[in-house]
Scaffold this active site. Structure first.
Site, PDB file in Angstrom:
ATOM      1  N   HIS A  93      57.686  78.497  57.147  1.00 18.92           N
ATOM      2  CA  HIS A  93      57.202  79.628  57.941  1.00 18.92           C
ATOM      3  C   HIS A  93      57.441  80.916  57.175  1.00 18.92           C
ATOM      4  CE1 HIS A  93      61.224  80.941  59.960  1.00 18.92           C
ATOM      5  NE2 HIS A  93      61.476  80.305  58.848  1.00 18.92           N
TER       6      HIS A  93
ATOM      7  N   CYS B  56      62.896  86.524  53.830  1.00 20.66           N
ATOM      8  CA  CYS B  56      62.220  85.611  54.760  1.00 20.66           C
ATOM      9  C   CYS B  56      60.806  86.078  55.099  1.00 20.66           C
ATOM     10  CB  CYS B  56      63.039  85.447  56.032  1.00 20.66           C
ATOM     11  SG  CYS B  56      64.650  84.685  55.738  1.00 20.66           S
TER      12      CYS B  56
ATOM     13  N   HIS C 180      58.714  80.170  53.325  1.00 18.44           N
ATOM     14  CA  HIS C 180      59.882  79.417  52.860  1.00 18.44           C
ATOM     15  C   HIS C 180      60.114  78.291  53.860  1.00 18.44           C
ATOM     16  CE1 HIS C 180      61.531  82.234  55.826  1.00 18.44           C
ATOM     17  NE2 HIS C 180      62.503  81.363  55.997  1.00 18.44           N
TER      18      HIS C 180
ATOM     19  N   HIS D  18      62.569  75.024  55.788  1.00 18.07           N
ATOM     20  CA  HIS D  18      63.855  74.596  56.336  1.00 18.07           C
ATOM     21  C   HIS D  18      63.775  73.121  56.701  1.00 18.07           C
ATOM     22  CE1 HIS D  18      65.333  78.716  56.882  1.00 18.07           C
ATOM     23  NE2 HIS D  18      64.148  79.010  57.402  1.00 18.07           N
TER      24      HIS D  18
ATOM     25  N   ASP E 231      56.774  68.740  62.540  1.00 17.87           N
ATOM     26  CA  ASP E 231      57.255  68.150  61.294  1.00 17.87           C
ATOM     27  C   ASP E 231      56.223  68.257  60.175  1.00 17.87           C
ATOM     28  OD1 ASP E 231      59.133  66.843  59.665  1.00 17.87           O
ATOM     29  OD2 ASP E 231      58.240  64.878  60.079  1.00 17.87           O
ATOM     30  N   HIS E 232      56.680  68.742  59.028  1.00 18.09           N
ATOM     31  CA  HIS E 232      55.839  68.935  57.837  1.00 18.09           C
ATOM     32  C   HIS E 232      54.646  69.842  58.122  1.00 18.09           C
ATOM     33  CE1 HIS E 232      58.365  65.734  56.306  1.00 18.09           C
ATOM     34  NE2 HIS E 232      58.003  66.147  55.099  1.00 18.09           N
TER      35      HIS E 232
ATOM     36  N   GLU F 225      68.796  75.912  62.110  1.00 20.15           N
ATOM     37  CA  GLU F 225      67.898  76.280  61.017  1.00 20.15           C
ATOM     38  C   GLU F 225      68.562  75.968  59.675  1.00 20.15           C
ATOM     39  OE1 GLU F 225      65.210  80.093  60.375  1.00 20.15           O
ATOM     40  OE2 GLU F 225      67.304  80.503  59.881  1.00 20.15           O
TER      41      GLU F 225
END
Length: 144
Positions: free
Chosen positions: A18, A37, A43, A45, A83-84, A128
């Site tokens: 994100h 960020c 970037h 997580h 996810d992904h 996070e």
């Protein structure tokens, strides 16, 4: 004998990227507020989510809720949409909402509320990083 209340938690881990960026702010204000960020390329997580439900221990099954059911609800409410994914580009909710961990927790809460039995969802924790954790219990506002 009176009913016993218990809390049951299950965790999942998902990977997503994100960019912290608010449409309400200028590029300069976003950079000042969000720092690295706010990188235009985003970037990522590896988020860990812990979902806690609360209820009476059923005297017949001995469970608050069947873990298999909770696993399936979490798959549908968390893993499938997040996810992904690029949260900002792949998840419609975040096209208008900044993809902070706080807002990720609210998104997950709202998704789970649609699936779980009424009143059983107690808490959503979104890790996070190992150092940064948001806990959301469904509160909407604080009266000032």
């Amino acid at each position: 004998r009176s009913a016993r209340l218990a809390r049951l938690s299950r965790s999942v881990t998902f990977s997503a990227c994100h960019r912290l960026h608010s449409k309400a702010l200028s590029d300069e204000e976003n950079l000042k507020l969000f720092g690295k960020c706010n990188n235009p390329n985003g970037h990522g997580h590896n988020y860990k989510v812990v979902v806690t439900v609360r209820g009476e221990i059923d005297p017949v099954s001995g469970m608050v809720m069947n873990l298999t059911d909770l696993k399936e609800y979490m798959q549908e409410a968390i893993m499938e949409p997040l996810d992904h994914k690029n949260l900002d580009k792949d998840v419609p909710y975040f096209s208008e909402v900044v993809s902070t961990t706080e807002n990720v927790a609210v998104f997950i809460w709202d998704n789970l509320q649609k699936l779980l039995p009424q009143g059983i969802l107690y808490k959503v924790e979104v890790h996070e990083t190992e150092q940064n954790v948001v806990v959301y219990k469904g509160e909407e506002t604080i009266v000032k």
